[in-house]
Design a protein around this motif. Structure first.
Motif, PDB file in Angstrom:
ATOM      1  N   VAL A   1       0.838  -1.208   0.000  1.00 45.69           N
ATOM      2  CA  VAL A   1       0.000   0.000   0.000  1.00 45.69           C
ATOM      3  C   VAL A   1       0.868   1.252   0.000  1.00 45.69           C
ATOM      4  N   LEU A   2       1.930   1.222   0.791  1.00 50.36           N
ATOM      5  CA  LEU A   2       2.821   2.376   0.895  1.00 50.36           C
ATOM      6  C   LEU A   2       3.476   2.698  -0.448  1.00 50.36           C
ATOM      7  N   ALA A   3       3.899   1.672  -1.168  1.00 52.78           N
ATOM      8  CA  ALA A   3       4.546   1.885  -2.459  1.00 52.78           C
ATOM      9  C   ALA A   3       3.589   2.544  -3.452  1.00 52.78           C
ATOM     10  N   LEU A   4       2.335   2.136  -3.436  1.00 50.26           N
ATOM     11  CA  LEU A   4       1.344   2.721  -4.350  1.00 50.26           C
ATOM     12  C   LEU A   4       0.928   4.115  -3.882  1.00 50.26           C
ATOM     13  N   LEU A   5       0.840   4.284  -2.593  1.00 47.00           N
ATOM     14  CA  LEU A   5       0.530   5.596  -2.025  1.00 47.00           C
ATOM     15  C   LEU A   5       1.590   6.620  -2.431  1.00 47.00           C
ATOM     16  N   ALA A   6       2.852   6.192  -2.414  1.00 46.22           N
ATOM     17  CA  ALA A   6       3.953   7.094  -2.761  1.00 46.22           C
ATOM     18  C   ALA A   6       3.914   7.494  -4.234  1.00 46.22           C
ATOM     19  N   LYS A   7       3.225   6.696  -5.058  1.00 48.13           N
ATOM     20  CA  LYS A   7       3.065   7.042  -6.477  1.00 48.13           C
ATOM     21  C   LYS A   7       1.911   8.017  -6.702  1.00 48.13           C
ATOM     22  N   GLY A   8       1.244   8.396  -5.614  1.00 46.03           N
ATOM     23  CA  GLY A   8       0.153   9.361  -5.715  1.00 46.03           C
ATOM     24  C   GLY A   8      -1.218   8.748  -5.909  1.00 46.03           C
ATOM     25  N   MET A   9      -1.328   7.419  -5.760  1.00 46.76           N
ATOM     26  CA  MET A   9      -2.622   6.766  -5.944  1.00 46.76           C
ATOM     27  C   MET A   9      -3.562   7.064  -4.772  1.00 46.76           C
ATOM     28  N   ARG A  10      -4.848   7.173  -5.095  1.00 43.60           N
ATOM     29  CA  ARG A  10      -5.874   7.324  -4.070  1.00 43.60           C
ATOM     30  C   ARG A  10      -6.285   5.941  -3.571  1.00 43.60           C
ATOM     31  N   ASN A  11      -7.044   5.934  -2.460  1.00 39.24           N
ATOM     32  CA  ASN A  11      -7.448   4.666  -1.859  1.00 39.24           C
ATOM     33  C   ASN A  11      -8.180   3.767  -2.848  1.00 39.24           C
ATOM     34  N   ARG A  12      -9.082   4.356  -3.662  1.00 40.83           N
ATOM     35  CA  ARG A  12      -9.848   3.550  -4.616  1.00 40.83           C
ATOM     36  C   ARG A  12      -8.914   2.911  -5.650  1.00 40.83           C
ATOM     37  N   GLU A  13      -7.929   3.667  -6.109  1.00 39.09           N
ATOM     38  CA  GLU A  13      -6.981   3.134  -7.102  1.00 39.09           C
ATOM     39  C   GLU A  13      -6.112   2.045  -6.499  1.00 39.09           C
ATOM     40  N   ILE A  14      -5.689   2.247  -5.247  1.00 33.41           N
ATOM     41  CA  ILE A  14      -4.883   1.228  -4.564  1.00 33.41           C
ATOM     42  C   ILE A  14      -5.701  -0.050  -4.382  1.00 33.41           C
ATOM     43  N   ALA A  15      -6.966   0.119  -4.018  1.00 35.24           N
ATOM     44  CA  ALA A  15      -7.845  -1.036  -3.822  1.00 35.24           C
ATOM     45  C   ALA A  15      -7.986  -1.831  -5.121  1.00 35.24           C
ATOM     46  N   GLU A  16      -8.154  -1.115  -6.234  1.00 35.71           N
ATOM     47  CA  GLU A  16      -8.286  -1.798  -7.522  1.00 35.71           C
ATOM     48  C   GLU A  16      -6.993  -2.517  -7.898  1.00 35.71           C
ATOM     49  N   GLU A  17      -5.849  -1.856  -7.646  1.00 38.41           N
ATOM     50  CA  GLU A  17      -4.549  -2.442  -7.982  1.00 38.41           C
ATOM     51  C   GLU A  17      -4.273  -3.712  -7.179  1.00 38.41           C
ATOM     52  N   LEU A  18      -4.629  -3.683  -5.893  1.00 36.91           N
ATOM     53  CA  LEU A  18      -4.341  -4.812  -5.000  1.00 36.91           C
ATOM     54  C   LEU A  18      -5.520  -5.780  -4.874  1.00 36.91           C
ATOM     55  N   ARG A  19      -6.629  -5.434  -5.551  1.00 37.72           N
ATOM     56  CA  ARG A  19      -7.834  -6.272  -5.506  1.00 37.72           C
ATOM     57  C   ARG A  19      -8.328  -6.466  -4.068  1.00 37.72           C
ATOM     58  N   LEU A  20      -8.409  -5.351  -3.363  1.00 39.32           N
ATOM     59  CA  LEU A  20      -8.917  -5.344  -1.998  1.00 39.32           C
ATOM     60  C   LEU A  20     -10.058  -4.340  -1.900  1.00 39.32           C
ATOM     61  N   ALA A  21     -10.838  -4.448  -0.848  1.00 37.20           N
ATOM     62  CA  ALA A  21     -11.926  -3.498  -0.625  1.00 37.20           C
ATOM     63  C   ALA A  21     -11.358  -2.143  -0.214  1.00 37.20           C
ATOM     64  N   GLU A  22     -12.021  -1.068  -0.626  1.00 40.53           N
ATOM     65  CA  GLU A  22     -11.528   0.269  -0.297  1.00 40.53           C
ATOM     66  C   GLU A  22     -11.457   0.516   1.216  1.00 40.53           C
ATOM     67  N   PRO A  23     -12.447   0.059   2.016  1.00 39.33           N
ATOM     68  CA  PRO A  23     -12.328   0.238   3.473  1.00 39.33           C
ATOM     69  C   PRO A  23     -11.090  -0.456   4.060  1.00 39.33           C
ATOM     70  N   THR A  24     -10.697  -1.580   3.453  1.00 41.80           N
ATOM     71  CA  THR A  24      -9.496  -2.280   3.913  1.00 41.80           C
ATOM     72  C   THR A  24      -8.254  -1.425   3.663  1.00 41.80           C
ATOM     73  N   ILE A  25      -8.212  -0.777   2.496  1.00 43.95           N
ATOM     74  CA  ILE A  25      -7.093   0.109   2.186  1.00 43.95           C
ATOM     75  C   ILE A  25      -7.050   1.274   3.174  1.00 43.95           C
ATOM     76  N   LYS A  26      -8.195   1.799   3.512  1.00 42.37           N
ATOM     77  CA  LYS A  26      -8.256   2.907   4.473  1.00 42.37           C
ATOM     78  C   LYS A  26      -7.655   2.495   5.811  1.00 42.37           C
TER      79      LYS A  26
END
Length: 213
Positions: free
Chosen positions: A156-181
């Motif tokens: 999550v940290l690596a994707l966050l550092a690329k400027g991704m939002r929670n929804r984009e990180i969730a899609e990339e990692l195939r996880l629910a957005e609340p889990t990313i939060k």
């Protein structure tokens, strides 16, 4: 007459030929007990060359194409737990130091080190000792005192550092957005930062993540 001791046989691993050339010159200059027996420019090549040459000490960079320095150290130590590796790198984050030492490196130096210190470190590692300059040891203490991030939190940290939002990180990692939060909140707490931007800055400084060149 007392027989001359065997020379310290060195394998130099760095992806920049000019750096390898410089190290060969430094280590050969007036040091009869040091002998550079081989070079490698990639991680997998380093493991192959180590297997062929069985050097006394391998001087290893961490940023290598194909296979990282940490992965190469792990592979070498898997074949020989007594193999002696000295890291020489530009990576000065506490997480970088910790990963290298956990992989089995016996010493850790930055590339801005003076020649005398490099030679001292090579001889110490060859003798089976550990070699950590005071500043590096202090960084290691910092890492040991910090709360460890999980593998998923690092993703999550690596994707966050690329400027991704929670929804984009969730899609990339195939996880629910609340889990990313939840992961992001845990990251902010563990890194002791206030926001996502500061988390990325701290993560890069500490070597928890590295942006691809």
């Amino acid at each position: 007459m007392t027989p001359e001791p065997d020379p310290i046989r060195l394998l130099i691993v760095d992806d920049h030929p000019v750096v390898r050339d410089g190290l060969v010159a430094i280590l050969h200059q007036g040091e009869p007990d040091l002998e550079v027996v081989g070079e490698a420019g990639e991680g997998r090549e380093a493991v192959t060359r180590w297997r062929e040459l069985r050097p006394t000490v391998t001087i290893m960079d961490l940023q290598l194409p194909g296979q990282s320095g940490v992965e190469a150290i792990t592979a070498i130590r898997r074949e020989d737990p007594e193999a002696r590796v000295l890291v020489l790198t530009t990576f000065d984050g506490d997480a970088d130091i910790q990963r290298a030492l956990e992989a089995g490196a016996r010493g850790y130096l930055l590339k801005n080190v003076r020649r005398a210190t490099l030679i001292e470190a090579v001889r110490a590692v060859a003798a089976g000792q550990r070699y950590l300059p005071p500043a590096t040891a202090a960084r290691l203490v910092e890492a040991m005192e910090s709360e460890r991030l999980t593998a998923r939190e690092l993703d999550v940290l690596a994707l966050l550092a690329k400027g991704m939002r929670n929804r984009e990180i969730a899609e990339e990692l195939r996880l629910a957005e609340p889990t990313i939060k939840i992961h992001v909140n845990n990251l902010l707490r563990k890194l002791q930062v206030k926001d996502r931007t500061e988390a990325a800055v701290v993560a890069l400084r500490r070597g928890l993540i590295h942006l691809e060149p």
